[in-house]
Design an enzyme around this catalytic site. Structure first.
Site, PDB file in Angstrom:
ATOM      1  N   TRP A 418       0.901  -1.228  -0.240  1.00 42.17           N
ATOM      2  CA  TRP A 418      -0.235  -0.119   0.164  1.00 42.17           C
ATOM      3  C   TRP A 418       0.783   1.256   0.035  1.00 42.17           C
ATOM      4  O   TRP A 418       0.527   2.020  -0.555  1.00 42.17           O
ATOM      5  CB  TRP A 418      -0.885   0.265   1.602  1.00 42.17           C
ATOM      6  CG  TRP A 418      -1.837   1.339   1.442  1.00 42.17           C
ATOM      7  CD1 TRP A 418      -3.054   1.371   0.715  1.00 42.17           C
ATOM      8  CD2 TRP A 418      -1.414   2.251   2.568  1.00 42.17           C
ATOM      9  NE1 TRP A 418      -3.298   2.929   1.010  1.00 42.17           N
ATOM     10  CE2 TRP A 418      -2.471   3.952   1.995  1.00 42.17           C
ATOM     11  CE3 TRP A 418      -0.461   2.694   2.792  1.00 42.17           C
ATOM     12  CZ2 TRP A 418      -2.309   4.468   2.515  1.00 42.17           C
ATOM     13  CZ3 TRP A 418      -0.208   3.524   3.405  1.00 42.17           C
ATOM     14  CH2 TRP A 418      -1.243   4.865   3.180  1.00 42.17           C
ATOM     15  N   HIS A 419       1.906   1.482   0.565  1.00 42.71           N
ATOM     16  CA  HIS A 419       2.945   2.429   0.619  1.00 42.71           C
ATOM     17  C   HIS A 419       3.423   3.159  -0.649  1.00 42.71           C
ATOM     18  O   HIS A 419       3.951   3.926  -0.630  1.00 42.71           O
ATOM     19  CB  HIS A 419       4.834   1.950   1.642  1.00 42.71           C
ATOM     20  CG  HIS A 419       3.769   2.459   3.347  1.00 42.71           C
ATOM     21  ND1 HIS A 419       2.202   1.343   3.655  1.00 42.71           N
ATOM     22  CD2 HIS A 419       3.439   3.361   4.018  1.00 42.71           C
ATOM     23  CE1 HIS A 419       2.429   1.621   4.893  1.00 42.71           C
ATOM     24  NE2 HIS A 419       2.369   3.265   5.443  1.00 42.71           N
ATOM     25  N   GLY A 420       3.731   1.616  -1.389  1.00 43.62           N
ATOM     26  CA  GLY A 420       4.292   1.880  -2.861  1.00 43.62           C
ATOM     27  C   GLY A 420       4.274   0.952  -3.460  1.00 43.62           C
ATOM     28  O   GLY A 420       4.786  -0.372  -3.563  1.00 43.62           O
TER      29      GLY A 420
END
Length: 635
Positions: A418-420
């Site tokens: 989700w972060h990257g």
């Protein structure tokens, strides 16, 4: 007058290079104007209710007025704020809002229908919920992961497609997408009723203080606030101002100063710096990213509170955590809770395993093996899958724990993704997942099993380092030696000594300090992969991030020259002093922090104004030539 008109034109037009940041004077001019309009709208709304809606009870009159005036006004203000941040992508936010609103209405209409069995209605609602979640995830995947998936396909199939390379990531898309999913699922589950009108729901999805970097506000937490009367006591006003000032201090003094003065320099060229500097940059970055993200959250909470709304607490002194699982109960709490309720529990939680439980890690291992195109990696991936399957089949008594641990790992793996959209973020998520699994297994063992396992790992790494000397193995060799020594000191030696040394309180304090230190070191090490890929174009994130991480490991695990440390401490004295002060404040007891927060909130207004002006003056002495964007804007 001409200069003022030019300033207003710049303020109200989109400029990609100058988004509205909480640390810019432009934002506070915008907020002052928006808040003045808010106060006027609330006043007009109350007068309208008293004049035009006299046939309704008082609470209904004021409720309708708030929806018609306050929520509609803040919805439009929030859309303008997002336009200033992302330009024409405001159309995507509007479309997402419209789709979510009508899905909520559809859910409740299906619930109102009655048939003989009720099964068809429930099936329709379930299908509609699945479609709504898939549509939101599809939009997120297109904008955030199109290049990532294209790159994987190109690597595996030896093709050269580049259609996704022109996609620009809209700011905050992860946050408002997750809020829409929360609304869809909560209305489906009956935890909250659908919003009465598009203005109410639009305000929920676009509320500007938290729109682009969180915290993630859940439908069941925020929508009921839309129908409460506006109220701001003298004490609440003071608390709101405190959070705003606290956030500005974190962002400008801790985060930006540490980044520009030290951290960014080392991460940009790790091989130009010594082992101690690389190691220090890793630890200082942990404080930097915390100050950056929690600083944004503090400002968002304060701004929202001035308008009578309460955002959820997003950080709870995370570096006080004594284990990896405890850390994620204190860090980005809104995301952790969202992942728990909408991913971990649907996967089976601590009850059972589902298809997704086994499919997620299997698919990830398959992708890694195919992309590596290396027989050793393929054999390793297949061996790992075989070992896990063997454990699952041969030890049925531990099957539930096995499923729980795998669900935890899957949640952290997808949380990293989700972060990257790059493998460095997936690696970061996987390491955090492994940290949680190790902790949950470790706490079930006594001192002797712990000592035996650590000793075996220490000897194994020592032997591997003898055969294949490399900095990474050297670093792990040293770490396991320290951990083994700590186990002896904390658990085994006191047993052979007098009762004084077996004092429960003494051992508890020492153990807590050691576990806090160990957790901080582990989290800081995982940030090596988090920071290496930040602020990079997806086209180069995988390669550059891994290269940066490799170079830093080479430095940290390589030869240390302790004669260089005193000059480094002298040259970067201000950086290390700021870092030390920041960590001391972070580790202060919560009751002490609450005390000085209330003291600030209740001081006379004239004194509060003096403190605020002085505080802003001091904070802006640390400001750099180019304001640093908030790190979580990219997510």
């Amino acid at each position: 007058m001409t200069d003022f008109l030019i300033y207003l034109n710049n303020l109200f037009s989109f400029d990609n290079s100058h988004p509205l940041l909480f640390t810019q004077i432009h934002f506070w001019v915008f907020f002052a104007l928006a808040y003045a309009g808010f106060c006027f709208i609330v006043s007009v709304g109350e007068q309208h209710a008293q004049r035009k809606l006299t046939h309704l009870p008082t609470h209904e009159r004021m409720g309708r007025a708030r929806r018609l005036w306050r929520n509609g006004y803040l919805f439009l203000v929030s859309l303008f704020f997002y336009y200033k941040t992302s330009g024409n992508y405001v159309a995507l936010l509007i479309l997402s809002t419209i789709v979510g609103y009508f899905l909520g209405i559809w859910f409740d209409r299906l619930s109102a229908r009655q048939d003989r069995t009720g099964r068809s209605t429930q099936k329709s609602r379930h299908t509609l919920m699945i479609i709504g979640v898939i549509v939101n995830l599809a939009v997120l995947c297109y904008f955030k992961y199109a290049y990532f998936f294209t790159d994987i396909f190109n690597t595996i199939a030896s093709t050269h497609y580049s259609i996704a390379s022109v996609i620009i990531l809209p700011v905050g898309i992860s946050f408002f997408t997750f809020q829409n999913i929360s609304y869809i699922v909560d209305v489906y589950r009956g935890k909250v009723r659908h919003a009465d009108n598009i203005l109410d729901f639009g305000f929920y999805t676009t509320f500007f203080p938290q729109l682009v970097a969180g915290p993630i506000i859940r439908a069941d937490q925020f929508i009921p606030q839309l129908y409460k009367p506006y109220f701001l006591s003298r004490r609440q006003f003071g608390i709101a101002v405190f959070w705003i000032m606290n956030g500005l201090f974190k962002k400008l003094i801790l985060s930006d100063y540490l980044a520009v003065s030290f951290v960014d320099r080392v991460f940009d060229n790790p091989l130009l710096y010594t082992s101690f500097e690389n190691f220090s940059a890793l630890l200082i970055y942990s404080l930097q990213v915390y100050a950056d993200f929690s600083g944004y959250t503090d400002i968002a909470i304060g701004v929202a509170m001035l308008m009578g709304f309460y955002l959820p607490k997003n950080f709870n002194s995370p570096y006080k955590a004594t284990n990896a699982a405890g850390f994620w109960k204190r860090w980005h709490i809104s995301l952790s809770n969202w992942l728990k309720d909408y991913l971990y529990i649907p996967l089976g939680g601590n009850r059972q395993g589902t298809l997704g439980t086994y499919l997620i890690p299997t698919a990830m291992l398959a992708v890694v093996a195919l992309m590596a195109k290396n027989e050793y990696v393929t054999i390793g991936a297949l061996t790992l899958v075989a070992v896990l399957a063997l454990v699952y089949v041969c030890i049925p008594s531990h099957r539930r724990d096995f499923n729980t641990n795998l669900n935890n790992f899957d949640t952290m793996l997808l949380g990293g993704m989700w972060h990257g959209a790059s493998f460095n973020f997936i690696t970061w998520g996987a390491l955090n997942g492994l940290g949680i699994l190790v902790y949950k297994t470790w706490k079930k063992w006594g001192p002797w099993p712990r000592m035996i396992v650590i000793s075996l790992l220490y000897l194994g790494i020592k032997y591997a380092f003898h055969l294949y000397p490399c900095p990474a193995l050297s670093m792990f060799h040293f770490a396991f030696m320290i951990i083994a020594a700590a186990i002896i000191l904390l658990n085994i030696v006191p047993g052979f000594m007098g009762s004084h040394y077996r004092s429960y309180k003494f051992k508890e304090v020492v153990t807590m300090v050691w576990n806090t230190f160990l957790t901080f070191m582990f989290i800081s090490f995982t940030r090596l992969f988090f920071r290496s890929g930040s602020n990079l174009d997806p086209a180069e994130a995988n390669e550059v991030a891994w290269q940066t991480a490799t170079h830093m490991v080479e430095r940290i695990g390589g030869q240390w020259n302790f004669e260089h440390i005193p000059p480094i401490l002298h040259n970067y004295a201000s950086v290390f002093i700021v870092f030390l002060i920041g960590m001391i404040i972070h580790w202060l007891p919560e009751r002490f922090k609450r005390r000085y927060r209330l003291w600030f909130a209740m001081m006379p207004l004239w004194l509060m104004l003096v403190v605020v002006v002085a505080g802003v003056f001091v904070a802006y002495q640390f400001i750099t030539a180019d304001l640093q964007p908030f790190i979580y804007f990219q997510f």
